[in-house]
Scaffold this motif. Sequence first.
Motif, short mmCIF file in Angstrom:
data_model
loop_
_atom_site.label_atom_id
_atom_site.label_comp_id
_atom_site.label_asym_id
_atom_site.label_seq_id
_atom_site.Cartn_x
_atom_site.Cartn_y
_atom_site.Cartn_z
N LYS A 12 0.88 -1.25 -0.11
CA LYS A 12 0.05 0.13 -0.04
C LYS A 12 0.82 1.37 -0.21
CE LYS A 12 -3.77 -2.29 2.53
NZ LYS A 12 -4.59 -2.28 3.95
N GLY A 13 2.15 1.25 -0.35
CA GLY A 13 2.99 2.34 -0.30
C GLY A 13 3.31 2.92 1.13
N ILE A 14 3.14 2.09 2.11
CA ILE A 14 3.66 2.44 3.45
C ILE A 14 5.12 2.18 3.72
CG2 ILE A 14 3.11 2.23 5.80
CD1 ILE A 14 0.31 1.23 5.00
N SER A 15 5.77 3.27 4.25
CA SER A 15 7.06 3.13 4.56
C SER A 15 7.29 3.39 6.00
CB SER A 15 8.19 3.96 3.63
OG SER A 15 7.68 5.19 3.87
N ASP A 16 8.40 2.89 6.61
CA ASP A 16 8.87 3.35 8.06
C ASP A 16 10.29 3.54 8.23
OD1 ASP A 16 8.61 3.89 10.60
OD2 ASP A 16 7.56 1.94 11.18
N ASP A 17 10.84 3.92 9.32
CA ASP A 17 12.33 4.17 9.51
C ASP A 17 12.67 2.82 10.03
OD1 ASP A 17 11.99 7.38 10.83
OD2 ASP A 17 11.94 6.51 8.73
N ILE A 18 13.98 2.53 9.79
CA ILE A 18 14.89 1.42 10.24
C ILE A 18 15.96 1.89 10.88
CG2 ILE A 18 16.03 -0.69 9.75
CD1 ILE A 18 14.09 -1.20 7.46
N LYS A 19 16.39 1.52 12.24
CA LYS A 19 17.33 1.70 12.88
C LYS A 19 18.38 0.85 12.83
CE LYS A 19 15.05 4.71 16.19
NZ LYS A 19 14.68 5.07 17.81
N VAL A 20 19.75 1.25 12.59
CA VAL A 20 21.05 0.46 12.57
C VAL A 20 21.66 0.62 13.64
CG1 VAL A 20 22.77 -0.33 11.25
CG2 VAL A 20 20.86 0.38 9.99
N LEU A 21 21.63 -0.56 14.72
CA LEU A 21 22.47 -0.15 16.01
C LEU A 21 23.64 -0.99 16.23
CD1 LEU A 21 19.28 -1.01 18.27
CD2 LEU A 21 20.17 1.00 17.26
N LEU A 22 24.86 -0.52 16.41
CA LEU A 22 25.92 -1.07 16.67
C LEU A 22 26.26 -1.41 18.17
CD1 LEU A 22 28.58 -2.07 15.44
CD2 LEU A 22 29.50 0.42 15.65
N TYR A 23 26.56 -2.64 18.49
CA TYR A 23 26.60 -2.91 20.14
C TYR A 23 27.98 -3.55 20.04
CZ TYR A 23 21.71 -2.31 21.18
OH TYR A 23 20.30 -2.17 21.22
N ARG A 24 28.45 -3.65 21.29
CA ARG A 24 29.59 -4.24 21.90
C ARG A 24 29.08 -5.54 22.60
NH1 ARG A 24 35.00 -3.40 21.99
NH2 ARG A 24 34.78 -1.15 21.61
N THR A 25 29.61 -6.61 22.40
CA THR A 25 28.98 -7.69 22.94
C THR A 25 29.19 -7.82 24.43
OG1 THR A 25 29.81 -9.04 20.99
CG2 THR A 25 29.46 -10.50 23.03
N GLY A 26 28.04 -8.07 25.06
CA GLY A 26 28.01 -8.01 26.55
C GLY A 26 27.39 -6.42 27.12
N HIS A 27 27.07 -5.72 26.09
CA HIS A 27 26.71 -4.30 26.66
C HIS A 27 25.05 -4.14 26.35
CE1 HIS A 27 31.00 -3.79 27.13
NE2 HIS A 27 30.69 -2.61 27.67
N LEU A 28 24.46 -3.48 26.78
CA LEU A 28 23.11 -3.18 26.78
C LEU A 28 22.76 -1.93 25.83
CD1 LEU A 28 21.62 -3.80 30.29
CD2 LEU A 28 21.70 -5.49 28.26
N LEU A 29 23.64 -0.76 25.93
CA LEU A 29 23.34 0.14 25.18
C LEU A 29 24.23 0.28 24.04
CD1 LEU A 29 23.53 3.08 28.14
CD2 LEU A 29 21.52 2.30 26.89
N PRO A 30 23.64 0.72 22.85
CA PRO A 30 24.43 0.86 21.58
C PRO A 30 25.33 1.71 21.56
CG PRO A 30 22.29 1.93 21.27
CD PRO A 30 22.30 1.24 22.86
N LEU A 31 26.48 1.64 20.95
CA LEU A 31 27.68 2.47 20.48
C LEU A 31 27.35 3.49 19.76
CD1 LEU A 31 30.64 -0.06 20.61
CD2 LEU A 31 29.87 1.18 22.40
N LEU A 32 26.63 3.18 18.38
CA LEU A 32 26.19 4.11 17.63
C LEU A 32 24.77 3.60 17.01
CD1 LEU A 32 29.54 4.26 15.25
CD2 LEU A 32 28.65 5.92 17.04
N THR A 33 24.02 4.77 16.29
CA THR A 33 22.86 4.52 15.94
C THR A 33 22.50 5.21 14.53
OG1 THR A 33 22.00 4.13 18.18
CG2 THR A 33 20.45 4.74 16.27
N ALA A 34 22.32 4.48 13.60
CA ALA A 34 21.85 5.04 12.28
C ALA A 34 20.38 4.82 11.95
CB ALA A 34 22.91 4.58 11.33
#
Length: 596
Positions: free
Chosen positions: A546-568
Amino acid sequence: MKEENKSKWLDAHHDPVASLYTFTQCLALSDIKADGDWKLVIGNLGIDNYVTKLKVFQGTTLIHESTLLDLPNGVVSFYMDTHEPRTPAIAVCSGPFIYVFKNLRPYYKFSMPTIDIDPSEQDLWTQVKQDKISPFQMWERLESLKNQGVSLTVRSLKFTQLDYSKPLILKAYVETFQDSPLKKQPVITCMNTLNKSSSDEDAVSCLVIGTENKTITILDPAAFTVLKTMKVPSVPVFLIVTGMFDVEYKIIASCRDGKIYIFKRVNVVPKLCIELSSQPVGMIRVNKNIVVGCMDETLQCISDKGKRLWNIKLPASVMTMELLDYTVKGVSAVLVALSNCTVHMYQDRHLVDVIQTPDVVNAMKFGRFGREEGNLILTTRSGGLIVKILRRHADLDVKDVTPGPPMAQNVKLNIPKKTKLFVNQSIRERENPVAMFRTFQRDLRLFRLNTARQFLHILENNNSPISCDPKDPLKISAQVQGIGPVFKLNITLQNTSLTNPSTNLCLNFDYNPRLYSFRKSRIPIPFLVPGLDYIFDILVDCKSEKGISDDIKVLLYRTGHLLPLLTAVISMPENRATIFVPNNSDSLEWNGNEVE
C-alpha cells in the motif's frame, strides 16, 4: 511656459576656453580641506605631453596646479587613515606609477611591481652590448619577436619604431640605453576604490588597479603593499567595486575583449563572464544592475547574475557615461553623452531628459560641488567647462515617449503600504512591549533548554552516527538501494582511531516486523582495523503493498553491553514495484510469471 517644458537644469557656469582636455576617469569631486566645500579635481591631458597637470577648482576658480610627468589614466579621492580632521587624499595613476597628493602636496609615489622580461629580449640587449650582433640585427630579431606576440618592454618597442634604414640612429639609441638595466612595468589602465572595513562615506579605502598585464591589484592604503592580485583574461578598462575588503566585496571589470568579468572575495579568477555585443565605451552600476554603453550605439542593462534585462538603440555614438545618484530625492539615473552634442538621462530604459550642449562632451561628473548637491560638470572636446545644477523641484518622473509597450504595463498596482493587520500589530506592540519581551525571552530560554535536553538524550543513548567516546572512535553510515519490494542496505563502518582496533562488535536492526523482514537479524563484526571502511550488505523484504514506509534503525553494539555504541536511522522509500513476496514461498510472482 508650461511646467513640462521647463529645463530640469540651471546653467551655473560655462567657460568655452578653459583648456580642459580630459576623460570621465580623470574627474573627481573631493572635500580636500575637510571644510565642507567640495572641490573639482581634474587630471588634464593637455594638448601635448608638456602640459599634463593636476588642476583643482574651487567653484569656477583655479586654485592649484601640479605638473604630472606622464598622461593620467585615472583620478580618485580616498581616505588613507583615520586621523582628524578627515582629509582625503588624491590618487593619480600615470603609466606604471600612482602619485598620491595630500593637502594639495605630493605625498607618496608608488611603482607597480615589475614583470618578468622575456629571456630572448634580454639576451638580444646583452649581445648588442658585447658587440656580438649589430643594432640592425637586433632590430630585425625584436621585430620578429613582436610579430610572434611576445610582450616587449617599452625600450624595445620604441627601438622597433625607429627607421631601420638609418644605422646611425639605431646605434645612437643602443649606446644611450645599453648600460641601463632592462625593466618592464605594467601600465595602469583604470583605477577605483574599495572600502576596507567600514561602509561609511569617510571610511579608509583600498585602491583597486587594472593593468595592461591583464591583472587587477588591490593595494593597502596605509603601507601601499599588494593585498591581492587577480588574473583577468583580457585588459580591464572599466572597474566597478562594491562592498568591503575585510567582509565581502565584488569587482566588475569590463575588458577590451568585449566581455564583463565578475570577481568576488574568494575568487582569484572570474566567477562570471558576460559577453557584450561590442566593445564597451562606459560602464556604471545602478542598484544591482550593470548598464553598459557599447560601440555599436547601444545601451545595455545586465543583472549581476548575467541576465540581459533590456537593450536600447541610441541615436548616436556613446562618448562617456556617468551615474546620477541624487540622494535628496532618492533618484538614480544614467547619464549618457552622445556624439550629436546631447546628454541623455535614462531611468531604467525610459528617457526622462535630454541636455543640449554646445560641443561634444568628453567627460562628465555628477555629485556635490562647493556646498551644493546635484551638480553636473561637463568638459567638451574643444576644452570647454560647463557646470549645471539640478533643480530642486525638477520632475524626474518616468514619461515614456519611446515606441513600445503601452505605459499601462509599467503602472504599479495600488497596494497599500500599511495594511490594517500591520497597524493593529503595531498598536499592540506599543501597548504591551514589556509583556511581549518577557514572553519572547521565556520562549527563547525554553527552546534552548529543550535543545540541550535532546542533545543530552542523544549522548546518553548513543543515538548519533559518530561516537563521542575516545575509547571507541567509530563512525557509521547507511544507504538504501532498490525500488522494492526487496531493498538492499549498504552499511559502512569505520574505525577513526589512529592505532587502536575495535573488537567484539555486532550490528542489530530495529524495525516494524509488520512492514519489513530481514534475511539476517544480526551481523557479527569481530575486528575493525583503524582507517579502513568496512561495508556490510543485507537484504530487506517489504511486506506492504500500500505504499507504506517506516524508519529502520541500525544499532552497533559491543558484545555484553546493553546500550548501543552508534545508531543510524534509515528512512525507507516506498515500495514502487508490483512484485510481492508470498509468506510460504521462496519465489516472487509478477503478473502470473514466476521469478526465481
